[in-house]
Every structure is written in C-alpha cells, then in structure tokens.
Design a protein around this motif. Sequence first.
Motif, mmCIF file in Angstrom:
data_model
loop_
_atom_site.group_PDB
_atom_site.id
_atom_site.type_symbol
_atom_site.label_atom_id
_atom_site.label_comp_id
_atom_site.label_asym_id
_atom_site.label_seq_id
_atom_site.Cartn_x
_atom_site.Cartn_y
_atom_site.Cartn_z
ATOM 1 N N ILE A 159 0.844 -1.201 0.000
ATOM 2 C CA ILE A 159 0.000 0.000 0.000
ATOM 3 C C ILE A 159 0.878 1.248 0.000
ATOM 4 O O ILE A 159 0.622 2.214 -0.726
ATOM 5 N N CYS A 163 0.686 0.216 -4.495
ATOM 6 C CA CYS A 163 0.092 -0.961 -5.132
ATOM 7 C C CYS A 163 -1.195 -1.306 -4.375
ATOM 8 O O CYS A 163 -1.151 -1.790 -3.248
ATOM 9 N N GLU A 164 -2.329 -1.035 -4.984
ATOM 10 C CA GLU A 164 -3.617 -1.190 -4.310
ATOM 11 C C GLU A 164 -4.013 -2.666 -4.183
ATOM 12 O O GLU A 164 -4.012 -3.403 -5.171
ATOM 13 N N ARG A 265 -8.488 -1.137 6.466
ATOM 14 C CA ARG A 265 -8.121 -0.753 5.105
ATOM 15 C C ARG A 265 -9.247 -1.073 4.126
ATOM 16 O O ARG A 265 -9.528 -0.300 3.212
ATOM 17 N N ARG A 269 -11.343 1.487 1.800
ATOM 18 C CA ARG A 269 -11.523 1.274 0.358
ATOM 19 C C ARG A 269 -12.990 1.443 -0.023
ATOM 20 O O ARG A 269 -13.316 2.067 -1.037
#
Length: 276
Positions: A159, A163-164, A265, A269
């Motif tokens: 993250i 890089c998701e 997280r 999102r």
Amino acid sequence: MIKGFCDVGDLVEASKVWNLMVDEGFQPDIDAVEKMMETHFKINRYDEALKLFQMTRTMRIDDLGLSTYRLVIDWMCKRDKTAQAYLMFEEMHERGIQVDNLTLASLIYGLLVRGRVREAYRVVGGIERLDISVYHVLIKGLLRLRRASEATQVFREMIKKGCEPTMHTYIMSLQGHLGKRGRKGTVTLMNFETIFVGGLVKAGKSLEVTKYVERRYRKGLEVPRFDYNNFLHYYSNEEGVVMFEEVAKKLREVGSVDLAEIFERYGLRMAMSDRR
C-alpha cells in the motif's frame, strides 16, 4: 483441436491429433506445445511434460519464448526443482529473454513454501519494480509458513508503494489470519463458532442452535465453512464501512492489530468507493 482435447483432459485424443499432424508434415505451434505440457503437468505427468519441453528445446529453441519458460519454471518450483528453475533463468538470460515478475513470483513462492525465506527475499530484492503478482506470492507464502504478522507487513508495504490490494488480497489475508485458529479461537471476535451460534440465537432460531450443539458434541460437527468472498462482497456498501471501522476498533482493543488493519483498510476502500 489439440487445445480443445487438452481442455477436457483427454490427452489420448490430443496425442492422436498431434501424431497425425506430425505424420502429415505439419508442426504443432508453440501454443499447442504449451497446452500439451500444461496438461501433462496438471495430471501429475511431470516427466512427460519435461520430455516434450526438452524435445521442443532441442529442435525448435528459437520458437521458445517467455510464456513457455514461465510455464516450465512455475511447475519446477511447485515440484521443488528450484536448481533446475535457476538453469532456465540462466538460459533465458543467455537468449536475451526478459524475465517478468510473474515468472519470478513462481520462484519466490516455491522458495517460501519450503522455508527458504532469505533466498526468496533476495530474489525480491533484485526486482526493479514490484507489482501485485510479487506481493501476492509473498503474502501467500508467508501465511502458509504461519508468519501472519510478517505477511501483514508486506500488505502495508504494498500500500505504501502505491500498489492497491485487490479483493483477492483481502480474502487471502483474512484466510491466513482467521483460518483454523479463527474458527475455534479463544477471542470471541475471531471465533466463527461463537459468531455462527450467536447469529442463530439473534435470528430466533433456537431449535437450529440446539440441533447444532447436539451434533457438534456427538459427531464432532464443525461450524460451516466461512465464505470470505461473499462476506466482503455483502458488506461492500455504506453499512460495511461503519461495520469494518467498528470491527477494527474492537480487534485493536483485544490486541489483534494486524487483523484490525486489514479490516480498517477494506473499510477505507469502501468509503472511497462510495465517494466516487
């Protein structure tokens, strides 16, 4: 036709078509070669797959490209043939074929599952630009070694590097943290059996609770398998944003910081998705 027969696992018919082509003076293309090799690998005919690869390598090496080497290296690593895999990497280098991250990911995972963690990290250290394929095998391999905290650190790092995580990342991470330990864990928040029975009670299904408890103690019945995929999809909404924040808060209170961060997280999102 060869690919079609391979897709349904019929190597006998695929081989007949292959032999017919050769007898008629035709040369199967590399896609057909790879499909035959892949099918041999999948049905545990490793030696036959390598025999086909070696034959093609001897007679048509110029036709071999990245996809063929990637396939062979992937299965070599799965069979703990990392020494052979390294030779394939050397050959690729000598032939000027650029190794991609997917191919390196196979090697990294193969090393991790056999406990060769330092060696795996050395390979990672040599990759110029890490992507989701590399992060995923790192997380998956570390979780398999029961190094969940280290896997979560990789999760944080990906993250941080921009890089998701994908849905697969979250499912894999939750499974690693909440596997067998979670299903019978001592912490109520992470004990699926408690959640399952509690849910039935709240729904007023006391008869189902009684039946489950009886079966549990008489026959060793376990709580139904938890479906992480449906769980995350079901709560991918405004209600889920609030729920994940609350779950993360409670998990932190009981010391499950790594797991809390994953839920937190995912909630973030969903919140960002709602704003869009």
